[in-house]
Design a protein around this motif. Structure first.
Motif, PDB file in Angstrom:
ATOM      1  N   VAL A 197      36.350 -16.628  62.122  1.00  0.00           N
ATOM      2  CA  VAL A 197      35.354 -17.549  61.886  1.00  0.00           C
ATOM      3  C   VAL A 197      35.478 -18.937  61.875  1.00  0.00           C
ATOM      4  CG1 VAL A 197      33.663 -15.723  61.091  1.00  0.00           C
ATOM      5  CG2 VAL A 197      35.445 -16.911  59.370  1.00  0.00           C
ATOM      6  N   TYR A 198      34.790 -19.946  61.888  1.00  0.00           N
ATOM      7  CA  TYR A 198      35.164 -21.076  61.824  1.00  0.00           C
ATOM      8  C   TYR A 198      34.872 -21.475  60.170  1.00  0.00           C
ATOM      9  CZ  TYR A 198      35.494 -22.210  66.641  1.00  0.00           C
ATOM     10  OH  TYR A 198      35.858 -22.468  68.081  1.00  0.00           O
ATOM     11  N   ASP A 199      35.753 -22.638  59.938  1.00  0.00           N
ATOM     12  CA  ASP A 199      35.578 -22.938  58.261  1.00  0.00           C
ATOM     13  C   ASP A 199      34.348 -23.466  57.933  1.00  0.00           C
ATOM     14  OD1 ASP A 199      36.149 -23.360  55.692  1.00  0.00           O
ATOM     15  OD2 ASP A 199      38.158 -24.519  56.066  1.00  0.00           O
ATOM     16  N   SER A 200      33.402 -23.079  57.704  1.00  0.00           N
ATOM     17  CA  SER A 200      32.055 -23.708  57.534  1.00  0.00           C
ATOM     18  C   SER A 200      31.981 -24.019  56.251  1.00  0.00           C
ATOM     19  CB  SER A 200      30.925 -23.009  57.870  1.00  0.00           C
ATOM     20  OG  SER A 200      30.841 -21.517  57.346  1.00  0.00           O
ATOM     21  N   ASN A 201      32.844 -23.244  55.212  1.00  0.00           N
ATOM     22  CA  ASN A 201      32.360 -23.574  53.913  1.00  0.00           C
ATOM     23  C   ASN A 201      33.203 -25.011  53.427  1.00  0.00           C
ATOM     24  OD1 ASN A 201      31.432 -21.186  53.441  1.00  0.00           O
ATOM     25  ND2 ASN A 201      33.248 -20.072  52.635  1.00  0.00           N
ATOM     26  N   ARG A 202      34.163 -25.208  54.116  1.00  0.00           N
ATOM     27  CA  ARG A 202      34.966 -26.622  53.616  1.00  0.00           C
ATOM     28  C   ARG A 202      34.116 -27.641  54.215  1.00  0.00           C
ATOM     29  NH1 ARG A 202      40.004 -28.861  55.106  1.00  0.00           N
ATOM     30  NH2 ARG A 202      40.182 -27.094  56.615  1.00  0.00           N
ATOM     31  N   THR A 203      33.285 -27.433  55.166  1.00  0.00           N
ATOM     32  CA  THR A 203      32.563 -28.800  55.635  1.00  0.00           C
ATOM     33  C   THR A 203      31.315 -28.997  54.748  1.00  0.00           C
ATOM     34  OG1 THR A 203      33.338 -28.054  57.830  1.00  0.00           O
ATOM     35  CG2 THR A 203      31.407 -29.546  57.715  1.00  0.00           C
ATOM     36  N   ALA A 204      30.740 -27.719  54.651  1.00  0.00           N
ATOM     37  CA  ALA A 204      29.633 -27.783  53.686  1.00  0.00           C
ATOM     38  C   ALA A 204      29.795 -28.105  52.160  1.00  0.00           C
ATOM     39  CB  ALA A 204      28.950 -26.445  53.555  1.00  0.00           C
ATOM     40  N   LEU A 205      30.741 -27.582  51.627  1.00  0.00           N
ATOM     41  CA  LEU A 205      30.930 -28.107  50.357  1.00  0.00           C
ATOM     42  C   LEU A 205      31.605 -29.310  50.181  1.00  0.00           C
ATOM     43  CD1 LEU A 205      32.594 -24.733  49.309  1.00  0.00           C
ATOM     44  CD2 LEU A 205      30.430 -25.725  48.282  1.00  0.00           C
ATOM     45  N   ARG A 206      32.382 -29.837  51.233  1.00  0.00           N
ATOM     46  CA  ARG A 206      32.980 -31.269  51.103  1.00  0.00           C
ATOM     47  C   ARG A 206      31.740 -32.147  50.980  1.00  0.00           C
ATOM     48  NH1 ARG A 206      34.178 -35.319  54.476  1.00  0.00           N
ATOM     49  NH2 ARG A 206      35.836 -36.827  53.944  1.00  0.00           N
ATOM     50  N   ALA A 207      30.647 -31.781  51.823  1.00  0.00           N
ATOM     51  CA  ALA A 207      29.556 -32.638  52.015  1.00  0.00           C
ATOM     52  C   ALA A 207      28.672 -32.726  50.720  1.00  0.00           C
ATOM     53  CB  ALA A 207      28.545 -32.348  53.271  1.00  0.00           C
ATOM     54  N   ALA A 208      28.533 -31.425  50.237  1.00  0.00           N
ATOM     55  CA  ALA A 208      27.854 -31.248  48.827  1.00  0.00           C
ATOM     56  C   ALA A 208      28.486 -32.041  47.776  1.00  0.00           C
ATOM     57  CB  ALA A 208      27.776 -29.741  48.543  1.00  0.00           C
ATOM     58  N   LEU A 209      29.878 -32.281  47.808  1.00  0.00           N
ATOM     59  CA  LEU A 209      30.625 -32.889  46.689  1.00  0.00           C
ATOM     60  C   LEU A 209      30.340 -34.351  46.990  1.00  0.00           C
ATOM     61  CD1 LEU A 209      33.792 -31.008  46.803  1.00  0.00           C
ATOM     62  CD2 LEU A 209      32.124 -30.891  44.917  1.00  0.00           C
ATOM     63  N   LEU A 210      30.606 -34.798  48.393  1.00  0.00           N
ATOM     64  CA  LEU A 210      30.314 -36.303  48.445  1.00  0.00           C
ATOM     65  C   LEU A 210      28.826 -36.887  48.043  1.00  0.00           C
ATOM     66  CD1 LEU A 210      32.371 -36.742  51.622  1.00  0.00           C
ATOM     67  CD2 LEU A 210      33.101 -37.247  49.492  1.00  0.00           C
ATOM     68  N   ALA A 211      28.049 -35.865  48.320  1.00  0.00           N
ATOM     69  CA  ALA A 211      26.530 -36.116  48.248  1.00  0.00           C
ATOM     70  C   ALA A 211      26.366 -36.261  46.687  1.00  0.00           C
ATOM     71  CB  ALA A 211      25.718 -35.267  48.713  1.00  0.00           C
ATOM     72  N   LEU A 212      27.128 -35.585  46.097  1.00  0.00           N
ATOM     73  CA  LEU A 212      26.808 -35.543  44.359  1.00  0.00           C
ATOM     74  C   LEU A 212      27.820 -36.772  43.710  1.00  0.00           C
ATOM     75  CD1 LEU A 212      25.726 -33.834  42.132  1.00  0.00           C
ATOM     76  CD2 LEU A 212      28.114 -32.728  42.020  1.00  0.00           C
ATOM     77  N   GLY A 213      28.855 -37.360  44.534  1.00  0.00           N
ATOM     78  CA  GLY A 213      29.459 -38.591  44.138  1.00  0.00           C
ATOM     79  C   GLY A 213      30.447 -38.123  43.326  1.00  0.00           C
ATOM     80  N   VAL A 214      31.300 -37.356  43.857  1.00  0.00           N
ATOM     81  CA  VAL A 214      32.743 -37.170  43.312  1.00  0.00           C
ATOM     82  C   VAL A 214      33.925 -37.341  44.202  1.00  0.00           C
ATOM     83  CG1 VAL A 214      31.804 -35.223  41.573  1.00  0.00           C
ATOM     84  CG2 VAL A 214      32.929 -34.582  43.746  1.00  0.00           C
ATOM     85  N   GLU A 215      35.132 -37.396  43.649  1.00  0.00           N
ATOM     86  CA  GLU A 215      35.968 -37.759  44.646  1.00  0.00           C
ATOM     87  C   GLU A 215      36.603 -36.376  45.191  1.00  0.00           C
ATOM     88  OE1 GLU A 215      38.503 -41.320  43.557  1.00  0.00           O
ATOM     89  OE2 GLU A 215      40.034 -40.082  44.781  1.00  0.00           O
ATOM     90  N   VAL A 216      36.742 -36.256  46.573  1.00  0.00           N
ATOM     91  CA  VAL A 216      37.393 -35.154  47.069  1.00  0.00           C
ATOM     92  C   VAL A 216      38.676 -35.113  47.473  1.00  0.00           C
ATOM     93  CG1 VAL A 216      36.819 -33.265  48.883  1.00  0.00           C
ATOM     94  CG2 VAL A 216      34.734 -34.378  47.858  1.00  0.00           C
ATOM     95  N   MET A 217      39.519 -33.968  47.020  1.00  0.00           N
ATOM     96  CA  MET A 217      40.835 -33.780  47.355  1.00  0.00           C
ATOM     97  C   MET A 217      40.772 -32.807  48.242  1.00  0.00           C
ATOM     98  SD  MET A 217      43.829 -33.216  44.711  1.00  0.00           S
ATOM     99  CE  MET A 217      45.429 -32.875  45.165  1.00  0.00           C
ATOM    100  N   ASP A 218      41.207 -33.027  49.482  1.00  0.00           N
ATOM    101  CA  ASP A 218      40.981 -31.703  50.498  1.00  0.00           C
ATOM    102  C   ASP A 218      42.532 -31.081  50.451  1.00  0.00           C
ATOM    103  OD1 ASP A 218      40.579 -29.889  52.513  1.00  0.00           O
ATOM    104  OD2 ASP A 218      39.822 -31.519  53.945  1.00  0.00           O
TER     105      ASP A 218
END
Ligand code: AMP
Ligand code: MG
Length: 401
Positions: A197-218
């Motif tokens: 399966v494709y890694d949909s979780n990281r895409t969706a969660l990264r977007a959710a984190l950015l929308a919230l306004g935190v800094e994402v460390m991938d």
């Protein structure tokens, strides 16, 4: 297994705001959180000013029973000021927003006044204060305008500017490390072999984190390998304020995240009586909070919305925002048999008959379209329930920002 409310309560109770403060230009502070209350240095508006285009007069000059004719001695556009006090029998032409000249206590709206050359005739019945916006009507000098913990929205930035602020002190953004786990998970762009399966979780969660306004460390996509997971968690635990993983927290042979968390930090709880999202692990990794979300795409994002997001808001220093819940009328039929709280994906609509909601269809935790189509979660209690058309249910808005 612990109850959903208990899980949320514990996570919130253990979450502290970051402390570091940064100074930003007001225009760059959208979505950031105030680290101190903002006080007004002056009254807004700054002066008593006219709410109308018309004539500034002194009511004491006007007859109570009949019209009075006054002499227009000056013209005052918005932005102009007049220091000289009004004399007896005089009126001043004034525009909306212009400061009230000394000696005037009322503005007569233009539509009521009859002007001929420099003479203006005013009907009786005027009262002091009419059409005057008093200084400080909006904001009093010295008052708290925005509280500490306020998340700055466009109107807040406008308000700060109207108060003369060019810069504003806000909390630094929390750093949130994010990783996916799973031998079957592949990056988008790669070919998909059977069973992958494709890694949909990281895409969706990264977007959710950015929308919230935190800094994402991938931290990327990590194999179901103890060493690899240990390395990723060690890095996140050392550098981030929170670490979020997906997958590997269930009861399968390859669910290693929990074991590594146990070795490197601590598990505070594991498994929550909710659906979707039962397999999840919460704990501590160094100085970081750890959220081990389930691998199923619907479960991961739902747990994020319900538990992780409120915790991250606290970490950002924001005032608590209670979940936006309301009652709605259920459409359809449903028989919930299990003993976990249920968060069904639903579509809520407003019409003349009120708010009603229906599910988005099949609710499997792998069915991401169920969440993609939803605007609310339908919140059902732990006990088994049967629902039919018209039953009252609680809905919670799906909020990301
Ligand atoms: P797990 O929690 O690791 O047992 O995974 C549960 C289910 O979620 C499995 O069907 C996985 O294939 C799927 N899954 C795990 N990680 C991801 C991911 N990053 N993106 C999409 N699906 C995933
Ligand atoms: Mg897995």
């Amino acid at each position: 297994m612990i109850a959903f409310e208990e899980a949320l309560r514990r996570v919130l109770a253990e979450t502290r705001s970051v402390e570091d403060v940064v100074l930003l230009r007001v225009g760059d502070a959208l979505g950031r959180v105030l680290s101190a209350p903002v006080m007004a240095a002056f009254n807004v508006p700054n002066h008593d000013n006219s709410a109308m285009d018309g004539y500034a007069v002194n009511c004491g000059d006007l007859s109570a029973r009949e019209s009075t004719t006054l002499t227009v001695v000056a013209d005052l556009p918005a932005g102009a000021r007049l220091e000289q006090p009004l004399g007896a029998g005089e009126a001043i032409r004034i525009m909306t927003g212009a400061p009230i000249p000394p000696g005037c206590d009322c503005v007569v709206m233009q539509e009521l006044a009859h002007r001929v050359d420099d003479r203006v005739t005013i009907p009786p019945g005027r009262v002091p204060g009419e059409n005057i916006r008093p200084a400080g009507e909006d904001i009093r000098a010295g008052s708290v305008v925005l509280p500490k913990g306020c998340r700055l929205r466009p109107a807040h930035l406008g308000l700060l500017t109207s108060l003369g602020f060019a810069g504003v002190e806000v909390f630094r953004k929390p750093v949130v490390a994010l990783l996916s786990t799973g031998d079957e998970v592949v990056e988008a762009g790669e070919p998909l072999l059977p069973g992958q399966v494709y890694d949909s979780n990281r895409t969706a969660l990264r977007a959710a984190l950015l929308a919230l306004g935190v800094e994402v460390m991938d931290l990327g996509l990590v194999r179901d390998d103890r060493e690899a997971i240990a390395r990723a968690l060690a890095l996140g635990g050392a550098r981030a304020d929170a670490v979020i993983s997906t997958g590997g927290v269930s009861v399968g042979d390859h669910d290693l995240v929990k074991e590594v968390l146990q070795d490197q930090g601590a598990i505070h709880f594991w498994q929550v009586a909710m659906k979707p999202g039962k397999p999840q692990a919460y704990g501590q990794l160094g100085n970081a909070r750890f959220f081990g979300l389930p691998g199923n795409p619907v479960s991961g994002l739902t747990v994020f919305l319900l538990i992780v997001r409120p915790a991250l808001l606290r970490m950002m220093g924001a005032l608590d925002e209670p979940p936006r819940r309301m009652r709605a009328s259920f459409r359809g039929t449903l028989n919930k048999k299990h003993n976990r709280m249920d968060f069904l994906r639903g579509v809520a609509r407003f019409d003349e008959s009120g708010v009603w909601v229906e599910t988005t269809g099949p609710q499997g935790s792998g069915i991401l379209t169920s969440l993609a189509r939803a605007n609310v979660l339908i919140v059902l209690p732990e006990e088994p329930v049967r629902l039919t058309d018209g039953d009252d249910v609680t809905i919670q808005w799906i909020e990301h920002d």
